[in-house]
Enzyme design. Structure first.
Site, PDB file in Angstrom:
ATOM      1  N   THR A 129      -8.904  -8.841 -36.984  1.00  0.00           N
ATOM      2  CA  THR A 129      -9.607  -8.010 -36.017  1.00  0.00           C
ATOM      3  C   THR A 129     -11.031  -7.689 -36.436  1.00  0.00           C
ATOM      4  O   THR A 129     -11.287  -7.297 -37.580  1.00  0.00           O
ATOM      5  CB  THR A 129      -8.841  -6.696 -35.787  1.00  0.00           C
ATOM      6  OG1 THR A 129      -7.516  -7.004 -35.341  1.00  0.00           O
ATOM      7  CG2 THR A 129      -9.534  -5.830 -34.743  1.00  0.00           C
ATOM      8  N   LYS A 152      -9.650 -11.645 -33.450  1.00  0.00           N
ATOM      9  CA  LYS A 152      -9.430 -10.732 -32.318  1.00  0.00           C
ATOM     10  C   LYS A 152     -10.621  -9.791 -32.252  1.00  0.00           C
ATOM     11  O   LYS A 152     -10.886  -9.044 -33.203  1.00  0.00           O
ATOM     12  CB  LYS A 152      -8.130  -9.952 -32.508  1.00  0.00           C
ATOM     13  CG  LYS A 152      -7.859  -8.955 -31.385  1.00  0.00           C
ATOM     14  CD  LYS A 152      -6.466  -8.379 -31.518  1.00  0.00           C
ATOM     15  CE  LYS A 152      -6.177  -7.339 -30.466  1.00  0.00           C
ATOM     16  NZ  LYS A 152      -4.768  -6.890 -30.474  1.00  0.00           N
ATOM     17  N   LYS A 154     -12.669  -6.704 -30.662  1.00  0.00           N
ATOM     18  CA  LYS A 154     -12.573  -5.463 -29.912  1.00  0.00           C
ATOM     19  C   LYS A 154     -13.841  -5.285 -29.077  1.00  0.00           C
ATOM     20  O   LYS A 154     -14.956  -5.300 -29.608  1.00  0.00           O
ATOM     21  CB  LYS A 154     -12.404  -4.273 -30.855  1.00  0.00           C
ATOM     22  CG  LYS A 154     -11.071  -4.248 -31.599  1.00  0.00           C
ATOM     23  CD  LYS A 154      -9.916  -3.918 -30.680  1.00  0.00           C
ATOM     24  CE  LYS A 154      -8.614  -3.698 -31.455  1.00  0.00           C
ATOM     25  NZ  LYS A 154      -7.496  -3.335 -30.571  1.00  0.00           N
ATOM     26  N   ASP A 179      -9.850  -7.976 -27.058  1.00  0.00           N
ATOM     27  CA  ASP A 179      -9.095  -6.797 -26.658  1.00  0.00           C
ATOM     28  C   ASP A 179     -10.063  -5.745 -26.139  1.00  0.00           C
ATOM     29  O   ASP A 179     -10.861  -5.190 -26.890  1.00  0.00           O
ATOM     30  CB  ASP A 179      -8.299  -6.243 -27.840  1.00  0.00           C
ATOM     31  CG  ASP A 179      -7.341  -5.141 -27.433  1.00  0.00           C
ATOM     32  OD1 ASP A 179      -7.306  -4.776 -26.239  1.00  0.00           O
ATOM     33  OD2 ASP A 179      -6.612  -4.633 -28.309  1.00  0.00           O
ATOM     34  N   GLU A 205      -7.131  -9.224 -23.636  1.00  0.00           N
ATOM     35  CA  GLU A 205      -6.061  -8.231 -23.633  1.00  0.00           C
ATOM     36  C   GLU A 205      -6.500  -6.981 -22.878  1.00  0.00           C
ATOM     37  O   GLU A 205      -7.592  -6.469 -23.095  1.00  0.00           O
ATOM     38  CB  GLU A 205      -5.778  -7.841 -25.092  1.00  0.00           C
ATOM     39  CG  GLU A 205      -4.336  -7.824 -25.494  1.00  0.00           C
ATOM     40  CD  GLU A 205      -4.199  -7.400 -26.939  1.00  0.00           C
ATOM     41  OE1 GLU A 205      -3.473  -6.419 -27.185  1.00  0.00           O
ATOM     42  OE2 GLU A 205      -4.819  -8.029 -27.816  1.00  0.00           O
ATOM     43  N   LYS A 250       4.719  -4.783 -29.056  1.00  0.00           N
ATOM     44  CA  LYS A 250       4.514  -3.998 -30.271  1.00  0.00           C
ATOM     45  C   LYS A 250       5.751  -3.137 -30.482  1.00  0.00           C
ATOM     46  O   LYS A 250       6.208  -2.454 -29.565  1.00  0.00           O
ATOM     47  CB  LYS A 250       3.277  -3.111 -30.152  1.00  0.00           C
ATOM     48  CG  LYS A 250       1.961  -3.853 -30.115  1.00  0.00           C
ATOM     49  CD  LYS A 250       0.796  -2.874 -29.951  1.00  0.00           C
ATOM     50  CE  LYS A 250      -0.542  -3.599 -29.932  1.00  0.00           C
ATOM     51  NZ  LYS A 250      -1.667  -2.672 -29.615  1.00  0.00           N
ATOM     52  N   CYS A 278       0.450  -5.291 -33.434  1.00  0.00           N
ATOM     53  CA  CYS A 278       0.718  -4.224 -34.388  1.00  0.00           C
ATOM     54  C   CYS A 278      -0.319  -3.125 -34.256  1.00  0.00           C
ATOM     55  O   CYS A 278      -1.366  -3.300 -33.636  1.00  0.00           O
ATOM     56  CB  CYS A 278       0.704  -4.762 -35.823  1.00  0.00           C
ATOM     57  SG  CYS A 278      -0.945  -5.277 -36.408  1.00  0.00           S
ATOM     58  N   ASP A 300      -0.514 -11.317 -34.077  1.00  0.00           N
ATOM     59  CA  ASP A 300      -1.571 -10.372 -34.452  1.00  0.00           C
ATOM     60  C   ASP A 300      -0.960  -9.319 -35.363  1.00  0.00           C
ATOM     61  O   ASP A 300      -0.670  -8.200 -34.942  1.00  0.00           O
ATOM     62  CB  ASP A 300      -2.180  -9.748 -33.189  1.00  0.00           C
ATOM     63  CG  ASP A 300      -3.289  -8.742 -33.509  1.00  0.00           C
ATOM     64  OD1 ASP A 300      -3.892  -8.860 -34.591  1.00  0.00           O
ATOM     65  OD2 ASP A 300      -3.533  -7.847 -32.669  1.00  0.00           O
ATOM     66  N   ASP A 302      -2.203  -8.258 -38.550  1.00  0.00           N
ATOM     67  CA  ASP A 302      -3.205  -8.161 -39.619  1.00  0.00           C
ATOM     68  C   ASP A 302      -3.365  -6.749 -40.157  1.00  0.00           C
ATOM     69  O   ASP A 302      -4.267  -6.496 -40.955  1.00  0.00           O
ATOM     70  CB  ASP A 302      -4.565  -8.675 -39.123  1.00  0.00           C
ATOM     71  CG  ASP A 302      -5.162  -7.798 -38.019  1.00  0.00           C
ATOM     72  OD1 ASP A 302      -4.403  -7.033 -37.391  1.00  0.00           O
ATOM     73  OD2 ASP A 302      -6.382  -7.898 -37.774  1.00  0.00           O
TER      74      ASP A 302
END
Length: 331
Positions: A129, A152, A154, A179, A205, A250, A278, A300, A302
């Site tokens: 991330t 990933k 953000k 995301d 996402e 999740k 997670c 995902d 991490d």
């Protein structure tokens, strides 16, 4: 050591510092506050970890209290099957569900996946991330992680087209997933999706707020869109079929591994791609989630990579490869 026909139940809050800070559209944090449930019986201890999520009104203190209210149920022979009706979905049930599975596996002398009749998980590539920031700051963070095959990103609303363009320039070879954490609106949805598609993003996402995502069914989606906050357990799947192509499972949302596995089966039957995701947490949270990875297109997990330190016997990470847990950790 405890030697008894009745498991002893305990719960506590543990705090782990994050390496730097972790920033998404809803804010930043510098530590992961986790709740651990432990069940001890006949010299064996089963453990489960959860991360209470403020987005759903959860707190670590309330999660500990919720777990402790299950003392009588545990004394009465609570099982992972009866737990599903005894507690609502959420972080507290997750910790207790995973502790029950861990203890049952230890008592049976089996690995958790064999106990549950699931495929043995293998090593998988996990996303890594990149926190939300300015385009320049995100590009700098991405450049340090550009050797990782899956990133990933953000995002957070205004300026996201510039952010994702800067990230792609810094990591030209990595697969990118995005995301937005509910930060986009109907007004900028199509432009932001187009900006992501233009630089080869694979998946976005939760672009719109949960409950306000009807626009996703009305537009032509140029890339895969994944539900996160809009989906919780298998019962929330069917209404999302016209809006989403994938779902992020999740364990803290489903209320444990038991429901997560049932949800993965139901999601596949409905034609959704699966991401196993997670919260920022230790390897004790990631370990049960590894049992969902055989069904997942995206992994995902991490969380421990974002911490300044993990717990003892943590998962093995080799770059972006994550391996199944050792018995000393869980399952």
């Amino acid at each position: 050591m405890t030697s008894s026909k009745v498991p002893a139940l305990a719960a506590r809050i543990e705090r782990f510092p994050i390496a730097g800070s972790f920033t998404i559209s809803r804010g930043a944090k510098t530590e992961a506050a986790t709740v651990v449930a432990e069940l001890s019986q006949n010299g064996l201890t089963g453990r489960g970890e959860c991360v209470p999520y403020p987005r759903y009104g959860e707190t670590p203190e309330a999660a500990v209290a919720a777990i402790e209210t299950m003392q009588a149920a545990v004394a009465g022979g609570l099982t992972r099957q009866t737990l599903q009706a005894a507690m609502p979905p959420g972080a507290a049930r997750n910790a207790l569900d995973c502790a029950l599975i861990d203890l049952e596996a230890k008592a049976a002398g089996q690995r958790a996946w064999n106990l549950l009749g699931r495929p043995e998980p293998g090593m998988r590539t996990t996303a890594y991330t990149i926190s939300l920031g300015t385009p320049e700051a995100m590009a700098a963070a991405t450049a340090k992680a550009a050797h990782r095959p899956l990133l990933k990103i953000k995002l957070g609303g205004d300026g996201d087209a510039m952010r994702i363009a800067a990230v792609r320039k810094a990591a030209p070879e990595s697969e990118l997933i995005v995301d937005a954490n509910e930060s986009w609106s109907e007004a900028n949805l199509e432009a932001n999706l187009a900006a992501c598609a233009a630089v080869g993003v694979t998946l976005v996402e939760q672009p719109l707020p949960a409950g306000k995502d009807e626009a996703l069914a009305r537009i032509k989606r140029p890339l895969m869109v994944c539900a996160d906050e809009s989906v919780h357990d298998r019962h929330s799947l069917a209404p999302l079929r016209a809006r989403y192509d994938a779902v992020n499972i999740k364990l803290d949302k489903t209320g444990g591994l038991t429901e997560a596995l049932a949800m993965a089966d139901a999601a596949q039957a409905l034609g959704f791609e699966i991401m196993i995701g997670c919260m920022v947490a230790t390897s004790l949270s990631m370990a049960p989630a590894m049992l969902v990875t055989p069904q997942a297109r995206f992994v995902d997990l991490d969380g421990p990579l974002l911490l300044a330190r993990d717990r003892d016997h943590g998962l093995r990470y080799d770059g972006s490869l994550v391996y199944p847990p050792d018995v000393a950790l869980w399952g």
